[in-house]
Design an enzyme around this catalytic site. Structure first.
Site, PDB file in Angstrom:
ATOM      1  N   CYS A  91      -7.460 -20.698  20.031  1.00  0.00           N
ATOM      2  CA  CYS A  91      -6.497 -21.583  20.707  1.00  0.00           C
ATOM      3  C   CYS A  91      -5.125 -21.582  20.039  1.00  0.00           C
ATOM      4  O   CYS A  91      -4.132 -21.948  20.666  1.00  0.00           O
ATOM      5  CB  CYS A  91      -7.024 -23.009  20.748  1.00  0.00           C
ATOM      6  SG  CYS A  91      -8.695 -23.163  21.430  1.00  0.00           S
ATOM      7  N   HIS A 360      -5.110 -24.908  29.756  1.00  0.00           N
ATOM      8  CA  HIS A 360      -5.212 -24.336  28.408  1.00  0.00           C
ATOM      9  C   HIS A 360      -5.574 -22.851  28.491  1.00  0.00           C
ATOM     10  O   HIS A 360      -6.721 -22.471  28.274  1.00  0.00           O
ATOM     11  CB  HIS A 360      -6.259 -25.113  27.619  1.00  0.00           C
ATOM     12  CG  HIS A 360      -6.407 -24.692  26.184  1.00  0.00           C
ATOM     13  ND1 HIS A 360      -5.455 -23.948  25.504  1.00  0.00           N
ATOM     14  CD2 HIS A 360      -7.415 -24.911  25.292  1.00  0.00           C
ATOM     15  CE1 HIS A 360      -5.871 -23.738  24.271  1.00  0.00           C
ATOM     16  NE2 HIS A 360      -7.055 -24.303  24.119  1.00  0.00           N
ATOM     17  N   CYS A 390      -6.014 -27.944  17.815  1.00  0.00           N
ATOM     18  CA  CYS A 390      -7.290 -27.583  17.203  1.00  0.00           C
ATOM     19  C   CYS A 390      -7.668 -26.189  17.683  1.00  0.00           C
ATOM     20  O   CYS A 390      -7.193 -25.715  18.720  1.00  0.00           O
ATOM     21  CB  CYS A 390      -8.368 -28.586  17.547  1.00  0.00           C
ATOM     22  SG  CYS A 390      -8.695 -28.793  19.304  1.00  0.00           S
ATOM     23  N   GLY A 392     -11.053 -23.532  18.117  1.00  0.00           N
ATOM     24  CA  GLY A 392     -12.489 -23.338  18.077  1.00  0.00           C
ATOM     25  C   GLY A 392     -12.921 -22.568  16.847  1.00  0.00           C
ATOM     26  O   GLY A 392     -12.316 -21.562  16.484  1.00  0.00           O
TER      27      GLY A 392
END
Length: 405
Positions: A91, A360, A390, A392
């Site tokens: 991300c 996203h 954040c 993953g």
């Protein structure tokens, strides 16, 4: 070693964000990447020959565009002297492309670098690793890259069998966050994104995309994911994703980020080179940081990452005019806000929506957020912004940007 040079960000642009299987699905990640690169050249007037390289971020690649930055540059008409490569920090990939470009510029390795982030989750591959050794008894297993990436991102020692949704539910239990709080944040996100679109706030950052259809070409110039018809009742009616495993689960498709398609790019250079090439800096990079936490509670990683980035910039949360915290899940945002002691309705937080509403598109998100905050700061008469997300697998990135004078 010489002193580090200053870094400025020029002309961050993005395509609209498409829904999974939506209007942008006929386009490959490479198509989206070349579209935004061509627009970057057209809008800035920069000569592609002065670009030292293109750093391309992608989370779900195929071998249709290996070393994405290089292939996208060539397909967009850049000269063969423009180098390029590909990176993946899940991300955080798009923001990492910007930061890698910044490090090249700061150290004098490069003078002008394009940071690119792209994802076509509609076209994420199904794959097998078994066929080269012969078809196994019982047939081949094709894995869905989207699902598999969420299951394996913690490695063998930190398994996440329920993917990112399972980690979000972990935070729900740990922080005692209610379904109602999550849905309320999701609704605000949609309302802010719809308002931003309707007011024209996204116009300057969005590159329209032409898509060929059976009925002729159509131009997509608006994000598909924000829902003007979202209501508390509609959100409350959605079934929690893990309800079959946990009767207390609360994470739904409505209070989670989408699976999306988009590309975004910007120019990273020094103020001196920006002036020489007629570029207008929008932001300067003050500091950045990366942090790691347990992959099974990855959503709170922005807290330590932001703390380090803010300390390096010599400021605190109260000094910020904009806080762009990507909404992977509403519960994850609320957990970070609890640690920061910031109210969920703080007007500085994602003023124009975020992952739940805008979407996203993994590797494009970091530069999409950068494009948005670059326009938010002057519109809100602000100076300092934090961008953080954040990641993953138990990571987070955070960067402090200052409005260019």
């Amino acid at each position: 070693m010489t002193d580090l040079r200053d870094v400025v960000i020029c002309s961050p642009l993005r395509t609209p964000v498409g829904r999974m299987g939506g209007s942008l699905a006929p386009l490959s990640a490479l198509d989206l990447a070349t579209t935004v690169l061509r627009a970057l050249v057209e809008r800035t007037g920069i000569d592609p020959a002065v670009v030292d390289g293109v750093i391309g971020a992608q989370g779900y690649p195929t071998m249709e565009a290996p070393a994405l930055g290089r292939v996208a540059a060539l397909d967009a008409g850049f000269p063969i002297t423009a180098t390029g490569y590909q990176l993946d920090r899940r991300c955080g990939s798009g923001l990492q492309a910007v930061l890698n470009a910044a490090m090249e510029v700061q150290t004098g390795i490069s003078d002008v670098v394009v940071a690119l982030g792209v994802e076509s989750m509609s076209n994420a591959p199904l794959y097998t690793e078994e066929v080269r050794r012969g078809v196994p008894t019982g047939g081949m297993l094709f894995r869905d890259a989207l699902t598999r990436g969420r299951e394996t991102v913690g490695g063998r020692n930190h398994p996440t069998p329920d993917g990112n949704v399972g980690t979000a539910e972990t935070l729900r239990a740990e922080y005692g966050i209610s379904r109602e709080e999550q849905d309320a944040l999701a609704l605000r996100s949609h309302q802010r994104a719809v308002t931003a679109h309707d007011s024209g706030s996204f116009d300057a950052e969005i590159v329209p995309v032409e898509v060929a259809t059976r009925r002729g070409s159509v131009v997509i110039d608006r994000d598909e994911h924000p829902r003007a018809d979202s209501t508390p009742e509609a959100l409350a009616a959605l079934r929690p994703i893990l309800l079959g495993k946990d009767a207390r689960s609360t994470v739904t498709a409505g209070n989670s980020s989408g699976q999306n398609d988009a590309a975004a790019a910007c120019i990273v250079t020094t103020s001196k080179h920006a002036a020489a090439y007629g570029l207008t800096p929008m932001l300067s990079l003050r500091s950045w940081a990366v942090a790691g936490v347990d992959p099974r509670r990855f959503g709170v990683a922005p807290v330590p990452a932001s703390r380090i980035a803010l300390e390096r910039a010599g400021i605190g949360l109260n000094d910020l005019d904009v806080i762009e915290l990507n909404e992977a899940f509403a519960v994850q945002v609320l957990a970070c806000l609890a640690d920061w002691r910031i109210d969920a309705e703080d007007p500085r937080l994602n003023p124009r929506g975020s992952g739940i509403s805008i979407g996203h598109p993994i590797a494009a998100t970091g530069i999409r957020m950068l494009a948005t905050l670059a326009h938010e700061l002057p519109d809100l008469d602000g100076t300092l912004a934090l961008e953080t997300m954040c990641i993953g697998g138990g990571q987070a990135l955070a960067a402090v940007f200052e409005r260019a004078s």
